[in-house]
Design an enzyme around this catalytic site. Structure first.
Site, PDB file in Angstrom:
ATOM      1  N   ASP A   1     -28.510  21.696 -15.040  1.00  0.00           N
ATOM      2  CA  ASP A   1     -29.926  21.340 -14.989  1.00  0.00           C
ATOM      3  C   ASP A   1     -30.735  22.173 -15.993  1.00  0.00           C
ATOM      4  OD1 ASP A   1     -32.150  19.964 -13.614  1.00  0.00           O
ATOM      5  OD2 ASP A   1     -32.711  21.981 -12.960  1.00  0.00           O
TER       6      ASP A   1
ATOM      7  N   GLU B   1     -28.114  18.966 -19.320  1.00  0.00           N
ATOM      8  CA  GLU B   1     -29.381  18.246 -19.446  1.00  0.00           C
ATOM      9  C   GLU B   1     -30.282  19.035 -20.378  1.00  0.00           C
ATOM     10  OE1 GLU B   1     -33.465  17.065 -17.076  1.00  0.00           O
ATOM     11  OE2 GLU B   1     -32.382  18.917 -16.698  1.00  0.00           O
TER      12      GLU B   1
END
Ligand code: CA
Length: 536
Positions: A234, A270
């Site tokens: 993330d 990401e």
């Protein structure tokens, strides 16, 4: 097998006999990193115990929908990997603020539920991706609360230099300061500030700290011991905000640490930033980064489908990015996706008579890309959801009855969303539905390994520039050609000069009309509106 499934299966078999032009049966899974993944927003997928909150047991119950592990059936979607949004204990519905990295949030179930989920995935050949949030923790994480207690115990005039991490190691896990700086918030009742870029309750971690680095590697090992195959990282651009070089460094130690434990672990990052920047992160050795350039309403896919750029631009963008990524890592694997839990859903991108054709076509173009691709749950039935984040995370529409067993209530602040294309049970019975299209597109991707594994070459475009032919080359699986027509007009494109061998139509995806198929006559390929055709 329930009644609905039988009906869908019978219909699909009938279609196959009728020759719908695609291979809808699932091919055997190739055990590599070129899969078709499905992102599940856990809170909103399937509720197994009636509290309205999606949970891990619920996902396990629905695995046969995603892939039943039987190559002979075509009533499943055929996905080969699952990414679950975070499952660790957290204070929010989305769980991106972790309070304990080694447990399962009670709203989602137990560790045993998770272990069973992983086991059931593996039985079906599905790999499991753990969503790893290292950029920040919850403000309620004991690391943070202990660090805060420690800071409060220091004399008022203490500065950063007075922090003794031998006394409180966790004080070194975060970025504390006596000065108010950009990205920092005040620590209530003290003279201290701490870095928290996303939200005051999500303190940023100090990834320079070797003890914390080891802690995160140990956490990854913990989940690999639970059977996790892959990691999704993330918010990697926020590890060190505005500092790509430092982000690459952090990705490097993490990649090295995880792969020293399991060399087959696959990692996707990401990095929600420019293509130029996320391309550079491949230097870290991380396998994949989400291909943001092709996603969202203004990405290459949507622009192609809306006719804002010619079909050849999609092909040329693929060619170009393969060159770009491989300049940083020979072993890179692209991670195409089209929407996710932070992006407006695709059904809202298009309007007019051909809107549903465009939704399908865009899904098809995502699934024709090389790499490890991702589908966001509900996109396979054209769910809607835009604006506030909660709307992008609406309950999976299993049936048209919101009170149906298993249907989730969705995030608390979600608006009422009117779905345009019906629920899954309606769509499974309709061979022309968005769902049937997605199922066929995944089957095609699984049946022709060169689609996901080929190096892309733009071959030619039609005289109108509305359609084009792309070549996908592999050593192991041979070459294929993909013809695309992302417009509402029928197209003709000469194929005499495309290949030395005589090309035939191997399969097709017909978004506009499943009965209006491509043909080859006198070395000219005619492509119906919104079609994708595999030539061999
Ligand atoms: Ca539940």
């Amino acid at each position: 097998m329930n009644h609905k499934k039988l009906t869908a299966l019978a219909l699909c078999s009938a279609l196959l006999l009728g020759g719908c032009g695609t291979t809808t049966k699932q091919a055997a899974i190739i055990n590599d990193n070129y899969r078709t993944n499905y992102e599940i927003f856990v809170y909103s997928f399937y509720d197994s115990d009636g509290d309205g909150i999606g949970d891990i047991k619920g996902i396990t119950e629905k695995l046969d929908y995603l892939n039943d592990g039987n190559e002979k059936t075509d009533s499943d979607l055929g996905i080969t990997g699952i990414w679950l949004t975070p499952v660790c204990p957290s204070t929010t519905y989305h769980k991106y603020d972790v309070t304990d990295y080694r447990d399962i949030d009670p709203e989602f179930g137990t560790m045993e539920d998770y272990e069973i989920f992983v086991e059931e995935c593996h039985k079906r050949g599905i790999e499991v991706t753990f969503d790893f949030v290292m950029n920040h923790t919850s403000s309620k994480h004991p690391w943070f609360t202990e660090a805060v207690s420690y800071l409060k115990s220091l004399p008022e005039e203490a500065t950063e230099a007075d922090i003794d991490t031998k006394v409180c190691p966790y004080a070194g896990y975060y970025n504390f300061s006596k000065e108010s700086k950009d990205g920092y918030v005040a620590l209530d009742g003290t003279g201290w500030y701490y870095e928290a870029r996303f939200w005051s309750e999500m303190p940023d971690t100090n990834l320079d700290n070797p003890t914390l680095q080891q802690e995160f590697i140990d956490i990854a090992k913990f989940w690999m011991d639970k059977g996790v195959d892959n990691f999704r990282l993330d918010a990697v651009t926020s590890y060190y905000t505005g500092n790509p070089e430092k982000n690459t460094e952090a990705l490097t130690w993490l990649n090295d640490g995880i792969k020293a434990y399991n060399e087959n672990a696959y990692i996707v990052g990401e990095a929600w930033t420019t293509q130029k920047e996320y391309a550079s992160y491949y230097a870290s050795g991380i396998d994949s980064f989400f291909d943001f350039a092709f996603a969202d309403k203004d990405g290459v896919i949507a622009k192609t489908v809306k006719g804002q750029i010619p079909a050849s631009s999609y092909a040329k963008a693929l060619e170009k990015e393969e060159e770009l990524y491989s300049s940083y890592s020979e072993n890179y694997v692209n991670a195409p996706f089209y929407t996710n839990h932070d992006i407006n859903r695709s059904a809202g991108y298009y309007s007019g008579d051909y809107a549903s054709d465009m939704v399908k076509m865009a899904g098809g173009l995502n699934l024709m890309m090389s790499g490890n691709t991702y589908i966001y749950y509900g996109d396979e039935i054209g769910m809607k959801g835009s604006g506030k984040d909660e709307n992008k995370r609406a309950p999976m529409q299993w049936t048209s009855n919101p009170g149906e067993t298993g249907t989730c209530k969705g995030p608390q602040d979600m608006d009422d969303i009117e779905m345009l294309y019906g629920s899954l049970d309606n769509q499974m019975n309709d061979p022309g539905s968005i769902w049937s299209y997605y199922r066929d597109a995944i089957a095609l991707r699984n049946s022709y390994p060169a689609i996901a594994r080929g190096a892309t070459t733009f071959v030619k475009e039609s005289d109108t520039e509305n359609s084009c032919i792309i070549k996908k080359s592999t050593e192991e699986y041979g070459d294929i050609y993909i013809a695309i027509n992302p417009t509402e007009e029928a197209e003709a494109i000469g194929i005499e000069d495309v290949s030395e061998t005589s090309l035939k139509i191997a399969a097709g995806l017909y978004a506009n009309n499943i009965n209006d198929k491509a043909r080859i006559r006198s070395k000219v390929l005619s492509l119906p509106p919104y079609s994708i055709v595999i030539l061999k």
